[in-house]
Design an enzyme around this catalytic site. Structure first.
Site, PDB file in Angstrom:
ATOM      1  N   GLU A 130      46.402  36.737  48.878  1.00  0.00           N
ATOM      2  CA  GLU A 130      46.876  36.482  49.053  1.00  0.00           C
ATOM      3  C   GLU A 130      47.461  34.905  49.038  1.00  0.00           C
ATOM      4  O   GLU A 130      46.428  34.140  48.446  1.00  0.00           O
ATOM      5  CB  GLU A 130      47.010  36.127  50.525  1.00  0.00           C
ATOM      6  CG  GLU A 130      47.260  37.991  51.017  1.00  0.00           C
ATOM      7  CD  GLU A 130      46.526  38.249  52.597  1.00  0.00           C
ATOM      8  OE1 GLU A 130      46.793  37.107  53.278  1.00  0.00           O
ATOM      9  OE2 GLU A 130      46.830  39.110  53.081  1.00  0.00           O
ATOM     10  N   GLU A 367      39.205  38.645  40.086  1.00  0.00           N
ATOM     11  CA  GLU A 367      37.894  39.285  40.376  1.00  0.00           C
ATOM     12  C   GLU A 367      37.673  38.260  40.792  1.00  0.00           C
ATOM     13  O   GLU A 367      35.685  39.285  41.051  1.00  0.00           O
ATOM     14  CB  GLU A 367      37.910  40.834  39.145  1.00  0.00           C
ATOM     15  CG  GLU A 367      39.337  41.557  39.012  1.00  0.00           C
ATOM     16  CD  GLU A 367      38.507  43.334  38.641  1.00  0.00           C
ATOM     17  OE1 GLU A 367      37.594  43.495  39.343  1.00  0.00           O
ATOM     18  OE2 GLU A 367      39.550  43.874  38.114  1.00  0.00           O
TER      19      GLU A 367
HETATM   20  N1  CAA Z   1      29.705  45.813  49.072  1.00  0.00           N
HETATM   21  C1  CAA Z   1      29.358  46.319  50.257  1.00  0.00           C
HETATM   22  N2  CAA Z   1      30.094  45.480  51.376  1.00  0.00           N
HETATM   23  C2  CAA Z   1      29.917  44.056  50.650  1.00  0.00           C
HETATM   24  C3  CAA Z   1      30.210  43.232  50.071  1.00  0.00           C
HETATM   25  C4  CAA Z   1      29.899  44.543  49.341  1.00  0.00           C
HETATM   26  N3  CAA Z   1      29.801  43.687  47.689  1.00  0.00           N
HETATM   27  N4  CAA Z   1      29.988  42.120  50.064  1.00  0.00           N
HETATM   28  C5  CAA Z   1      30.133  42.089  51.664  1.00  0.00           C
HETATM   29  N5  CAA Z   1      30.345  43.022  52.741  1.00  0.00           N
HETATM   30  C6  CAA Z   1      30.302  42.939  53.866  1.00  0.00           C
HETATM   31  C7  CAA Z   1      29.030  42.306  54.089  1.00  0.00           C
HETATM   32  O1  CAA Z   1      28.167  43.235  54.297  1.00  0.00           O
HETATM   33  C8  CAA Z   1      29.631  41.803  55.711  1.00  0.00           C
HETATM   34  O2  CAA Z   1      29.519  43.044  56.267  1.00  0.00           O
HETATM   35  P1  CAA Z   1      28.553  42.148  57.667  1.00  0.00           P
HETATM   36  O3  CAA Z   1      29.079  41.761  58.461  1.00  0.00           O
HETATM   37  O4  CAA Z   1      28.422  43.973  58.421  1.00  0.00           O
HETATM   38  O5  CAA Z   1      27.804  41.929  57.345  1.00  0.00           O
HETATM   39  C9  CAA Z   1      31.398  41.406  55.098  1.00  0.00           C
HETATM   40  O6  CAA Z   1      31.853  42.081  54.172  1.00  0.00           O
HETATM   41  C10 CAA Z   1      31.756  39.947  55.157  1.00  0.00           C
HETATM   42  O7  CAA Z   1      30.903  39.915  53.782  1.00  0.00           O
HETATM   43  P2  CAA Z   1      30.135  38.551  53.703  1.00  0.00           P
HETATM   44  O8  CAA Z   1      29.876  37.850  55.013  1.00  0.00           O
HETATM   45  O9  CAA Z   1      29.800  38.197  53.008  1.00  0.00           O
HETATM   46  O10 CAA Z   1      31.980  37.572  53.482  1.00  0.00           O
HETATM   47  P3  CAA Z   1      32.573  36.132  52.756  1.00  0.00           P
HETATM   48  O11 CAA Z   1      33.308  35.923  53.456  1.00  0.00           O
HETATM   49  O12 CAA Z   1      31.293  34.656  53.004  1.00  0.00           O
HETATM   50  O13 CAA Z   1      32.878  36.451  51.712  1.00  0.00           O
HETATM   51  C11 CAA Z   1      32.927  36.792  48.852  1.00  0.00           C
HETATM   52  C12 CAA Z   1      32.213  37.217  50.582  1.00  0.00           C
HETATM   53  C13 CAA Z   1      31.761  36.756  48.400  1.00  0.00           C
HETATM   54  C14 CAA Z   1      33.027  35.293  48.922  1.00  0.00           C
HETATM   55  C15 CAA Z   1      33.608  38.073  48.680  1.00  0.00           C
HETATM   56  O14 CAA Z   1      35.551  37.038  50.300  1.00  0.00           O
HETATM   57  C16 CAA Z   1      34.607  38.226  47.811  1.00  0.00           C
HETATM   58  O15 CAA Z   1      34.559  38.453  46.715  1.00  0.00           O
HETATM   59  N6  CAA Z   1      35.587  36.420  47.462  1.00  0.00           N
HETATM   60  C17 CAA Z   1      36.317  36.536  46.258  1.00  0.00           C
HETATM   61  C18 CAA Z   1      37.475  37.861  46.302  1.00  0.00           C
HETATM   62  C19 CAA Z   1      37.948  38.350  44.951  1.00  0.00           C
HETATM   63  O16 CAA Z   1      37.068  38.698  43.749  1.00  0.00           O
HETATM   64  N7  CAA Z   1      39.154  38.672  44.778  1.00  0.00           N
HETATM   65  C20 CAA Z   1      39.864  39.538  43.609  1.00  0.00           C
HETATM   66  C21 CAA Z   1      41.212  40.105  43.549  1.00  0.00           C
HETATM   67  S1  CAA Z   1      41.548  41.078  42.874  1.00  0.00           S
HETATM   68  C22 CAA Z   1      42.001  40.215  41.368  1.00  0.00           C
HETATM   69  O17 CAA Z   1      41.713  39.447  40.510  1.00  0.00           O
HETATM   70  C23 CAA Z   1      42.600  41.853  41.015  1.00  0.00           C
HETATM   71  C24 CAA Z   1      42.975  41.197  39.314  1.00  0.00           C
HETATM   72  O18 CAA Z   1      44.004  40.511  39.047  1.00  0.00           O
HETATM   73  C25 CAA Z   1      42.810  41.938  38.126  1.00  0.00           C
END
Ligand code: CAA
Length: 384
Positions: A130, A367
């Protein structure tokens, strides 16, 4: 398995690579410059991929798909990207959009949507980011409120690949704001649902033939059975999806880099300066050697990660992030060096390497930025 098969690509996968390359050389590469120049979705490339069943190869056979495993799917994306970065987002984003269904949806939902993607009748996009929630995806504000047998969605998603072209969208929305990541749920939204609309196409540096637009949800009322999995599981589904599809972005980066290396190799053998082809100068040879070495290292890591994606190994989170990060950084270096090897010609649109350099850049950003990938890897390394 004989000793000859130790640590090498299965023959089937080499066969798939040859088949995709043939289609892409003949029917995708010729559209790449025009898609970049006009910013139009390359419909001719879509038709070529659709008619050869490479537009969404990962869809399982039971839903009418080709049933390609994660490694075969990565090879398809790699080969399409070698010809045209924009077109490689057709198989890549079809996988991204549908992966939440494959991971978490009811059988009814899978049966309803996946066959249409498999047949090529529809494409599927993924709506997570977003305007104010990019890397910090948990901070999304798109809201879904229950109303009897329906959910009503309001909000804005940004940077949505293939928005407007895709018929279907996986949309992540807050169903319980008090629960943070456990208060996010996933839904299937259709382009034709009342209240869905799209922003103007973003004016991008690269992948210009792949439309990127905002998606608006204005009181979009959808049946409750369009929820993917249980309420509150959407964020975990979003992250699990990315574990798999970061491998496909790594594959896209490999393909773009291979396209640039192949072009540069041909060029330096033809281009003469100081009375001989520039390929005979050691400085040029060392650059080519480094490009080839980095590309192969990235490929090996990506294919190992693809194997882990296929098996659903516990360390996929780490390997998906590592492959995406390493391959996209390598692709940026390789494509930049390809431009350098062509000198002034490389800097013009008369040659494809500047397009490849611009297309490579996005693989370090989407991603999950490569900074986020490093956060993910470090957390995995430090856990327990
Ligand atoms: N598998 C399963 N569960 C997961 C996980 C995974 N890989 N990663 C995190 N979770 C779960 C965690 O276990 C946690 O749950 P619990 O509280 O029960 O432990 C919950 O999700 C929250 O996780 P975090 O506490 O790690 O969350 P965070 O706020 O610290 O964020 C982050 C982690 C890695 C920064 C994540 O927000 C992230 O990946 N951000 C990047 C977003 C992204 O990749 N966006 C891409 C958009 S798509 C795109 O780009 C498409 C396109 O155009 C082609």
């Amino acid at each position: 398995m004989s000793e000859f098969d130790v640590y090498r690509l299965p023959e089937d996968h080499e066969t798939i690579r040859a088949a995709v390359r043939e289609v892409c050389d003949a029917r995708v590469a010729p559209n790449a410059a025009e898609a970049d120049e006009t910013g139009e979705f390359p419909k001719a490339s879509y038709d070529a991929l659709r008619s050869s069943d490479f537009h969404a190869p990962h869809i399982p056979v039971e839903y009418g798909g080709a049933g390609a495993d994660a490694l075969a799917t990565a090879i398809v994306i790699e080969e399409v990207a070698r010809a045209c970065g924009s077109s490689s987002l057709i198989p890549a984003v079809n996988k991204l959009g549908t992966m939440p269904l494959l991971i978490a949806a009811s059988e009814e939902l899978k049966q309803k949507y996946l066959p249409k993607v498999a047949s090529g009748e529809a494409m599927f996009s993924y709506c997570l980011s977003e305007p104010e929630a990019g890397s910090d995806a948990v901070s999304m504000t798109t809201r879904a409120v229950r109303d009897g047998d329906h959910w009503v969605l309001n909000g804005v998603k940004r940077w949505i690949t293939n928005a407007g072209v895709s018929e279907f969208y996986t949309v992540f929305a807050v169903t319980d704001p008090a629960k943070r990541s456990k208060g996010i749920s996933a839904f299937v939204v259709e382009k034709s649902d009342a209240g869905v609309s799209f922003g103007a196409p973003e004016k991008k540096l690269g992948i210009k033939g792949s439309p990127t637009r905002e998606v608006y949800f204005d009181n979009v009322r959808i049946p409750a059975d369009r929820m993917i999995g249980e309420e509150g599981t959407g964020f975990a589904t979003a992250m699990k999806t990315l574990d798999h599809t970061r491998v496909t972005i790594a594959a896209q980066a490999l393909g773009i880099a291979q396209g640039a290396l192949d072009f540069a190799k041909g060029y330096v053998k033809e281009r003469k300066q100081f009375g001989k082809p520039v390929a005979e100068f050691q400085g040029v040879q060392f650059m080519l050697a480094d490009m080839g070495m980095k590309l192969e290292a990235a490929r090996q890591l990506t294919y190992v990660a693809a194997g882990k994606s296929e098996r659903g190994d516990d360390d996929l989170t780490y390997f998906g992030a590592a492959a995406k990060c390493f391959a996209s950084d390598a692709a940026m270096e390789i494509t930049t060096d390809a431009v350098q090897l062509l000198g002034g010609y490389g800097y013009t649109r008369d040659y494809p390497v500047e397009r490849m350099m611009r297309d490579a850049k996005i693989t370090q950003i989407y991603e999950g930025t490569n900074q986020v990938q490093r956060v993910v890897m470090a957390r995995q390394l430090l856990k327990d």
